[in-house]
Structure formats: structure tokens, C-alpha cells
Motif scaffolding. Structure first.
Motif, PDB file in Angstrom:
ATOM      1  N   THR A  20       0.829  -1.206   0.000  1.00 40.61           N
ATOM      2  CA  THR A  20       0.000   0.000   0.000  1.00 40.61           C
ATOM      3  C   THR A  20       0.864   1.256   0.000  1.00 40.61           C
ATOM      4  O   THR A  20       1.757   1.419   0.825  1.00 40.61           O
ATOM      5  N   ARG A  42       0.683   0.525  -9.837  1.00 38.38           N
ATOM      6  CA  ARG A  42      -0.469  -0.371 -10.010  1.00 38.38           C
ATOM      7  C   ARG A  42      -0.148  -1.486 -10.997  1.00 38.38           C
ATOM      8  O   ARG A  42      -0.532  -2.652 -10.788  1.00 38.38           O
ATOM      9  N   ASP A  45       1.571  -4.383  -9.452  1.00 35.67           N
ATOM     10  CA  ASP A  45       0.820  -5.053  -8.382  1.00 35.67           C
ATOM     11  C   ASP A  45       0.970  -4.423  -7.002  1.00 35.67           C
ATOM     12  O   ASP A  45       0.726  -5.095  -5.993  1.00 35.67           O
ATOM     13  N   GLU A  47      -0.515  -1.318  -4.450  1.00 31.91           N
ATOM     14  CA  GLU A  47      -1.860  -0.795  -4.214  1.00 31.91           C
ATOM     15  C   GLU A  47      -1.766   0.704  -3.899  1.00 31.91           C
ATOM     16  O   GLU A  47      -1.833   1.110  -2.736  1.00 31.91           O
TER      17      GLU A  47
END
Length: 202
Positions: A20, A42, A45, A47
Motif C-alpha cells: 500500500t 499499479r 501489483d 496498491e
């Protein structure tokens, strides 16, 4: 230097098990680079979540925003002033608020409130090109203190005062005539990498 997708990339040092990332974008060119960075995160992969409170009317920047929206990257409507909420929700912050083109922009809203918050977060901050609140020549004058600096094209004068853990440069894409004009001495990029570490992790 035109903005291109090669100016933004995921850092290999960012653990994928903690994906994240909060990308904080300002209204000018550095904010647009932050949007490109979020899109690439993004793709790889991570976030990302974007906070982009003052959107530019520039058509290119609007296109970057649309691309992020179509990739289902969420946009925050406000930045929490309680930094513990940011610390708990994200594992890193990308600082794309102000860049080399900023002139005392940190004193204006919404940038002033953003910098006041970012100065107190405990998670790592990755600044793009010039840490927000820094003078491009003189360095920090009360700006944020990032853990990682990613210099775009070439390190700016203020990078001499950077004391964080890692310093990268992304400038392989620079044409030779630009390198010659500004008397740049770019580092050697390994293999097909578009980024190289100038400072090893501490």
C-alpha cells in the motif's frame, strides 16, 4: 524535459509484501509525474492511493488522471490530519507535491497543509526530484525529510544536502544533446535499467 512514463517507476526496495502506497500529488508538473508513478505502481501489483486536491486543467495531466481512474486507483477526497491514520493505512508515501519548478509554493494551500502533515508521518517518504518544501539550489528550509530521493533527469543542486537512506537517479532517457548542453555526467545504467542507485541502502 517532457513528462514520460520512463520518469516514474516502482522502487525495487519497496517490499511487495507491504504494497500500500499513498501518492500525494501537487497541481504542477511534479504532481503529474506522481500520477504516472501511481499508474506504474499499479501495473506492478502495488496498491496505490492518490491524493490530488488541486487538479490541473492541463489536458495531458487530465489524461493521466483518467488513466489512473480507469485502472481503479482510488482517489482520496481529503488527507487525514491525524498522521497515525496514514501510518496505519499505508507503508510508504510518494511525495509529488512540489518539484524543481516550485517557487515558494509550500506557503500556499493546499500545499502548506499537506507539508505540515507529511512532516510528521512515520512511514518512509519517497520524494520525486526535489523534496517538497526544499529550495532547488539551497536545499531544505523547513521542508520534509524523505527517506528516499528519486532525482529525475539528473540530481539537482539541493540533492547534496539529502541525508536519507537511498538516492536514485532516473535519467537514462535523456538525449545526448541535452546531456552535452547541460554538461551532465550521467551514471552507467546496468543492463536495461532506467534507474540507478547513487547511494546504497543504509
Amino acid at each position: 524535459i517532457p513528462i514520460s512514463s520512463r520518469q516514474a517507476f516502482p522502487l525495487p526496495s519497496l517490499p511487495r509484501k507491504q504494497p500500500t502506497v499513498l501518492v500525494v500529488c501537487g497541481p504542477a508538473q511534479n504532481g503529474a509525474i506522481g500520477l504516472v508513478c501511481a499508474r506504474h505502481l499499479r501495473i506492478f501489483d502495488y496498491e496505490p492511493t492518490i491524493f490530488y486536491p488541486k487538479r490541473s486543467p492541463d489536458p495531458l495531466y487530465r489524461d493521466f488522471t483518467t488513466q489512473c481512474e480507469k485502472m481503479d486507483i482510488p482517489f482520496l477526497s481529503y488527507l487525514p490530519t491525524e498522521v497515525q491514520l496514514i501510518n496505519a493505512a499505508y507503508n510508504a508515501v510518494v511525495d509529488a507535491v512540489l518539484g524543481a519548478e516550485a517557487e515558494a509554493g509550500e506557503g500556499r494551500e493546499p500545499c502548506a497543509a499537506i507539508l505540515a502533515t507529511l512532516k510528521h508521518v512515520r512511514i518512509p517518504i519517497v520524494s520525486l526530484d526535489v523534496p517538497s518544501g526544499w529550495d532547488v539550489e539551497a536545499g531544505s528550509s523547513g521542508g520534509i525529510s524523505p527517506d528516499v530521493l528519486v532525482s529525475l533527469s539528473a540530481p539537482k543542486q539541493c540533492a547534496r544536502r539529502f541525508l536519507g537512506r537511498q538516492h536514485f537517479v532516473a535519467g537514462r532517457f535523456l538525449p545526448y544533446d541535452v546531456q552535452k548542453k547541460f554538461e551532465l555526467n550521467p551514471p552507467e545504467y546496468p543492463g536495461t535499467e532506467c534507474v540507478v542507485a547513487l547511494r546504497a541502502p543504509r
